[in-house]
Design a protein around this motif. Structure first.
Motif, short mmCIF file in Angstrom:
data_model
loop_
_atom_site.label_atom_id
_atom_site.label_comp_id
_atom_site.label_asym_id
_atom_site.label_seq_id
_atom_site.Cartn_x
_atom_site.Cartn_y
_atom_site.Cartn_z
N ALA A 54 0.83 -1.20 0.00
CA ALA A 54 0.00 0.00 0.00
C ALA A 54 0.87 1.26 0.00
N ALA A 55 2.00 1.21 0.69
CA ALA A 55 2.90 2.37 0.72
C ALA A 55 3.45 2.63 -0.69
N GLU A 56 3.84 1.56 -1.39
CA GLU A 56 4.34 1.73 -2.77
C GLU A 56 3.26 2.38 -3.64
N LEU A 57 2.02 1.89 -3.49
CA LEU A 57 0.93 2.42 -4.33
C LEU A 57 0.61 3.87 -3.95
N PHE A 58 0.71 4.19 -2.67
CA PHE A 58 0.47 5.57 -2.24
C PHE A 58 1.51 6.50 -2.86
N PHE A 59 2.78 6.09 -2.79
CA PHE A 59 3.84 6.94 -3.36
C PHE A 59 3.69 7.07 -4.88
N ALA A 60 3.09 6.04 -5.51
CA ALA A 60 2.90 6.09 -6.96
C ALA A 60 1.61 6.86 -7.32
N GLY A 61 0.91 7.34 -6.33
CA GLY A 61 -0.31 8.11 -6.59
C GLY A 61 -1.53 7.23 -6.87
N ALA A 62 -1.41 5.91 -6.61
CA ALA A 62 -2.50 4.99 -6.96
C ALA A 62 -3.42 4.68 -5.77
N LEU A 63 -3.04 5.10 -4.58
CA LEU A 63 -3.90 4.91 -3.39
C LEU A 63 -3.89 6.20 -2.59
N GLY A 64 -5.02 6.47 -1.92
CA GLY A 64 -5.09 7.63 -1.05
C GLY A 64 -4.51 7.30 0.33
N PHE A 65 -4.33 8.34 1.13
CA PHE A 65 -3.70 8.16 2.44
C PHE A 65 -4.49 7.20 3.34
N LEU A 66 -5.80 7.44 3.47
CA LEU A 66 -6.59 6.57 4.35
C LEU A 66 -6.79 5.18 3.74
#
Ligand code: NDP
Ligand code: MG
Length: 380
Positions: free
Chosen positions: A323-335
Motif C-alpha cells: 500500500a505504501a508503494e501504491l500511495f507513493f505512486a499516486g494509486a492509493l489515497g492516504f486513508l
C-alpha cells in the motif's frame, strides 16, 4: 576492535551507522557495505570508505575502486554471515531484511537491528535462530532500544508494562476526514525525526507504531496485553517500563538515531556519542495522551494480529508495504493504506508460519490482496 558490516548503507540508518563507525576508529573497523538501487550514492561510499567487501542488488557498471563487489540476494546473505564480521548493522527496509537477518544470526553475529519488518514477519524463525546459536539481537529502533535499556533495571517478572511512546506523526491533531487527501509530500514531513521514506509514511499512518508493538512483543517476549502505546509529541521520552512496585523507568535523550545505533554496537559498554546533550529546561513541556483505537485503526489491527498470530502479522506488514508503494505512486489515497491492510486481513485465511516459504507466500498474498483492493477502488 569490532569489525562492522552495514547492510543498507545508503539509507538513513545506514549513513548514520557509518558516521558512528567513523567516529570511533579505535573501536570499529569497516568490513562490508550493501545497497540496493542507489548506485551513485553507493559508488561514492565505496570510494570514500573502502570496505573490504560490498554487495549491490543488481550488476553495477565499473569502476568500484578496488572493492570486492558482488551482486544479488545470495551474495547479500553471504555478506551477512561473513566470517570476518563481528557486528552486522541491519538497516535494510522492509521484509527484504529477513533472509540476511536469519543468515547473520545463524552465523553467530551480533545484529544491531533497525529493521522491524523482519522481526514482525520472522516470528518463530528468528527465535529459533537465536536459540540455536551464538547470534544476538540488539535493538536500534529508538523505542526498542529504550525498552531494552529500561528492562536492564529489573527482572523480567518484575516488569508489568512496556510503554511505547509515539510522536503521533504529522497529522495527530487533524480530524480524520481531512486525512483523505493527504499527499506523499505532506506525509513525509515528520515532526521530530528525519528518516527514510517508508518509515516516515508509516509514522504518519501509525502503521509504524503498530509494527513496533509487534516488534516489542518479539524482542522482549511480552504479550500484547502488557504492551501499551502513549502519544508523546515531543519524542524525548523514547519509551518506558512500568514495574510492579509502581516505578516507571523512562529513557530520555535528544532525537538522534546515532545514539541507539552506537549503543547496540557497543553494549554492554556506553561510549561518548555525537548526540547533543539533553537540556530539559529548554524544552519544559512533555505531554502524553492515550491513543484512541478508533481513530488509529492501524494500532488496533496490530494488536489483533499479535493476538491472532500465524500469518496475520506477515499480512499486516506485507499489505502495508504494498500500500505504501501504491500511495507513493499516486494509486492509493492516504486513508486507503489502512483500509487496504484491513481488506487484506479480512480475506486472509490464517495459518501457522512454519518456514520462510510460508512467510513469503503470506507476504505475496497480502500484496496481491492490496492490488485487488486498489483495482476495485479505481473502478468505482
Ligand atoms: P531507507 O529507505 O532510508 O534505507 C533503506 C536501505 O535499505 C537502503 O540502503 C536501501 O538501498 C536498502 N534496501 C532497500 N530495499 C532493499 C532490498 N530489497 N534489498 C536490499 N537492500 C534494500 O530506510 P531507513 O534507513 O529509514 O530504515 C531502514 C530500516 O530501519 C527500516 O526497517 C525502518 O523501519 C527502520 N528504522 C529506521 C529509523 C530511521 O530513523 N530511519 C528509525 C527506526 C527504525 P538503496 O538506497 O540503494 O535502494
Ligand atoms: Mg521507532
Amino acid at each position: 576492535m569490532q569489525r562492522v558490516t552495514i547492510l543498507g548503507s545508503t539509507g538513513s540508518i545506514g549513513k548514520q551507522a557509518l558516521d558512528v563507525v567513523r567516529m570511533h576508529p579505535d573501536l570499529f573497523s569497516l568490513q562490508g557495505l550493501s545497497a540496493h538501487s542507489s548506485e551513485e550514492a553507493f559508488r561514492v561510499q565505496l570510494k570514500a570508505e573502502h570496505p573490504r567487501r560490498a554487495v549491490f542488488s543488481r550488476p553495477m557498471e565499473k569502476p568500484w575502486y578496488g572493492v570486492k563487489l558482488r551482486f544479488g540476494q545470495e551474495a547479500l546473505c553471504e555478506l551477512a554471515s561473513d566470517p570476518d564480521t563481528d557486528v552486522v548493522v541491519l538497516a535494510i527496509s522492509g521484509i527484504a531484511a529477513l533472509t540476511p537477518l536469519l543468515a547473520a544470526l545463524r552465523a553467530g553475529k551480533r545484529v544491531a537491528i533497525a529493521n522491524k519488518e523482519s522481526l514482525v514477519c520472522g516470528g518463530d524463525l528468528v527465535k529459533k535462530a537465536l536459540e540455536a546459536g551464538e547470534g544476538e539481537l540488539l535493538p536500534v529502533d529508538s523505542e526498542q532500544s529504550a525498552l531494552f535499556q529500561c528492562l536492564q533495571n529489573g527482572r523480567r517478572e518484575e516488569a508489568e508494562k512496556l510503554i511505547l511512546t509515539a510522536s503521533g506523526g504529522p497529522f495527530f491533531r487533524r480530524p480524520r476526514e481531512e486525512l483523505r487527501d493527504i499527499t506523499p509530500e505532506q506525509a513525509l514531513k515528520h515532526p521530530t525525526w528525519s528518516m527514510g521514506r517508508k518509515i516516515s509514511l508509516d509514522s504518519a499512518t501509525l502503521m509504524n507504531k503498530g509494527l513496533e508493538v509487534m516488534e516489542a512483543a518479539r524482542l522482549f517476549d511480552f504479550p500484547g496485553e502488557q504492551i501499551e502505546v502513549l502519544i508523546h509529541p515531543q519524542s524525548l521520552v523514547h519509551s518506558m517500563v512500568a514495574y510492579r512496585d509502581g516505578t516507571v523507568m523512562a529513557n530520555l535523550s535528544v532525537a538522534d538515531m546515532r545514539l541507539p545505533i552506537q549503543y547496540a554496537m557497543t553494549w554492554p559498554e556506553r561510549m561518548p556519542s555525537p548526540a547533543e546533550p539533553l537540556r530539559l529546561w529548554e524544552r519544559p513541556e512533555l505531554t502524553f495522551f492515550k491513543p484512541d483505537m478508533d481513530r488509529f485503526p492501524a494500532l488496533r489491527m496490530a494488536y489483533e494480529c499479535l493476538r491472532a498470530g500465524g500469518g496475520c502479522p506477515v499480512v499486516y506488514n506485507g499489505a502495508n508495504e504494498r500500500a505504501a508503494e501504491l500511495f507513493f505512486a499516486g494509486a492509493l489515497g492516504f486513508l486507503e493504506i489502512e483500509e487496504s491492510v484491513s481488506f487484506a486481513l479480512d480475506r486472509f485465511r490464517n495459518r501457522p508460519m512454519r518456514d520462510l516459504e510460508d512467510i513469503l507466500a503470506a507476504d505475496g498474498e497480502a500484496r496481491r490482496l492490496v492490488d485487488e483492493f486498489q483495482k476495485t477502488r479505481r473502478s468505482k
